[in-house]
Enzyme design. Sequence first.
Site, PDB file in Angstrom:
ATOM      1  N   TYR A 146       0.851  -1.166   0.100  1.00 13.44           N
ATOM      2  CA  TYR A 146       0.168   0.113   0.053  1.00 13.44           C
ATOM      3  C   TYR A 146       0.973   0.636  -0.432  1.00 13.44           C
ATOM      4  O   TYR A 146       0.450   2.151  -0.446  1.00 13.44           O
ATOM      5  CB  TYR A 146      -0.485  -0.456   1.636  1.00 13.44           C
ATOM      6  CG  TYR A 146      -3.050  -0.603   1.107  1.00 13.44           C
ATOM      7  CD1 TYR A 146      -2.455  -2.319   0.794  1.00 13.44           C
ATOM      8  CD2 TYR A 146      -3.348  -0.018   1.424  1.00 13.44           C
ATOM      9  CE1 TYR A 146      -3.717  -2.824   0.167  1.00 13.44           C
ATOM     10  CE2 TYR A 146      -4.164  -1.103   1.529  1.00 13.44           C
ATOM     11  CZ  TYR A 146      -4.780  -1.659   1.013  1.00 13.44           C
ATOM     12  OH  TYR A 146      -5.831  -2.395   1.068  1.00 13.44           O
ATOM     13  N   ASP A 255     -11.779  -9.742   4.502  1.00 14.85           N
ATOM     14  CA  ASP A 255     -12.910 -10.188   3.520  1.00 14.85           C
ATOM     15  C   ASP A 255     -13.248 -11.157   3.712  1.00 14.85           C
ATOM     16  O   ASP A 255     -14.478 -11.428   3.479  1.00 14.85           O
ATOM     17  CB  ASP A 255     -12.510  -9.334   2.477  1.00 14.85           C
ATOM     18  CG  ASP A 255     -12.932  -7.916   2.195  1.00 14.85           C
ATOM     19  OD1 ASP A 255     -12.944  -7.288   3.391  1.00 14.85           O
ATOM     20  OD2 ASP A 255     -13.899  -6.914   1.460  1.00 14.85           O
TER      21      ASP A 255
HETATM   22  C1  IPM Z   1     -10.125  -2.030   4.247  1.00 17.34           C
HETATM   23  C2  IPM Z   1     -10.337  -0.802   2.861  1.00 17.34           C
HETATM   24  C3  IPM Z   1      -9.431   0.153   3.136  1.00 17.34           C
HETATM   25  C4  IPM Z   1      -8.039  -0.988   2.673  1.00 17.34           C
HETATM   26  C5  IPM Z   1      -9.798   0.967   1.180  1.00 17.34           C
HETATM   27  C6  IPM Z   1     -11.209   1.407   1.663  1.00 17.34           C
HETATM   28  C7  IPM Z   1      -8.799   1.902   1.252  1.00 17.34           C
HETATM   29  O1  IPM Z   1     -10.344  -1.788   2.446  1.00 17.34           O
HETATM   30  O2  IPM Z   1     -10.090  -0.468   5.536  1.00 17.34           O
HETATM   31  O3  IPM Z   1     -10.240  -3.037   3.980  1.00 17.34           O
HETATM   32  O4  IPM Z   1      -7.951  -1.621   1.473  1.00 17.34           O
HETATM   33  O5  IPM Z   1      -7.270  -0.996   3.659  1.00 17.34           O
HETATM   34 MG    MG Z   2     -10.705  -3.940   2.999  1.00 15.76          MG
END
Ligand code: IPM
Ligand code: MG
Length: 360
Positions: A146, A255
Site C-alpha cells: 500500500y 474480507d
Molecule cells: C479496508 C479497506 C481499505 C483498505 C480501503 C477502503 C482503502 O478495504 O480497510 O480493508 O484497503 O485498507
Molecule cells: Mg478491505
Amino acid sequence: MTKNIAVIKGDGIGPEIITEAMKVLDAVAEKYGHTFNYTQLLMGGCSIDANGEPLTKETIDACKASDAVLMGSIGGDTTTSPWYKLPPNLRPEAGLLGIRKALGLFANLRPCVLYPQLSGACPLKKEISDRGFDMLIMRELTGGLYFGEKKTETVDGMQVATDTLVYSESEIRRIAIKAFDVAMKRRKKVTSVDKANVLESSRLWRKVITEVAKDYPEVTLEHMLVDNSAMQLVRDPAQFDVMVTENMFGDILSDEASMITGSIGMLASASMNETKFGLYEPSGGSAPDIAGQNKANPIATILSAAMMLRYSFDMTDEADAVEAAVSKALNDGYRTGDIMSEGMTKVSCSEMGDIIAKSV
Ligand code: IPM
Ligand code: MG
C-alpha cells in the site's frame, strides 16, 4: 472517567452506523458513570465536498488531540461517484490511508468470530460451521504494497505501472510483537502468512517473525503461504487463532474471513499505534447502494466501539457488556437484512442500535 472521542462518520452508511454506535456508547456512559465527549470530524468524500481534500490537517490534529477515534466508512461508488474522477491522492481512500499513516496506526486487529446464532448465515458446509471459529487477523497497516513507491510512466510508448512491496526489519518486528502479545491473551498460536516461496519481502518477514517468536516460548508459531491460507480459511477456519500478515494480504484475507462469519457487517476492527491510542472502524465499506435507507448492519461498528472501550480506555466490564448485548440481540432473534434467516425478526439499523443499547 471522561474520554474525548473524535468521530468520523464519513460517507455512505457511515453516518447511520456511527449514530447507532454512539447510542450504545451513551448507554455505557450512563450505566457506568462515564462522560464521553464527541468531536465530529470530516474525512473521505464528505471532506472532499466541503474542503476539496479527503483529509485536512484540522482533522488530523483533532484526532491526535483525542483519546481515540471512532470511524464509520468512507468512499462512494467507484464507477459513478465524481470523487473517483479526481487524481488518486485526492480520492476518499487517500484520506483513510493518510490518517492511518499520520497517526502511526501500524497494527490492524480484525477479530473474526462465528457467533453460534449465525452459523446458518455462514456460507461454509454445516460440518465446518458447526465447529465454529474465533480468530484474529493482525494486519500490518502502514507499510507493504500500500505504501511502497508507486508510479505510472511511459516506457517505449507503452504505459507501465509499478507498485512496490517494501518492508523494513523494524516494521515487521513491531507488528510481530503485537501479534505475539495478543496471542498470549488468547489460545497462544500465531500463523504468519507470507509468500516466502516467491517474494523477497516475505523471506525477511519470515526471518524476523521467527526471531520475535523466540521471546514467546509459550506461543506456537507456524508459517503459511498466503494462497494456502486463503484455502485453509474456508476448509478449516477453526485451526486459526492469531494470523499476522502484510497489509495487502491482510486486506484480502480479512474480507474472506468476514464472509465466513456470516456478513462483513459483523466484522469490527481496531487500528493501533505503539500506545493505547487507536482508530476504531468496521471492516466493511461505505455500501453506497444501501446508504440512507436505515438497512445497514451496525453491529461491526458497535463491536468496534467495544474494542475502543477495551483497548484504548481499559474499560473491560463495559466492553464485555456491549459484546454481551450484541450476543443477546442475536439470541433474541433480531437480524438486519444481511444476516436475516427464516424465523428471525428483521430489524432496521436504528432498531438494532436501540435493542443493543437497551440491553447494555
Ligand atoms: C479496508 C479497506 C481499505 C483498505 C480501503 C477502503 C482503502 O478495504 O480497510 O480493508 O484497503 O485498507
Ligand atoms: Mg478491505
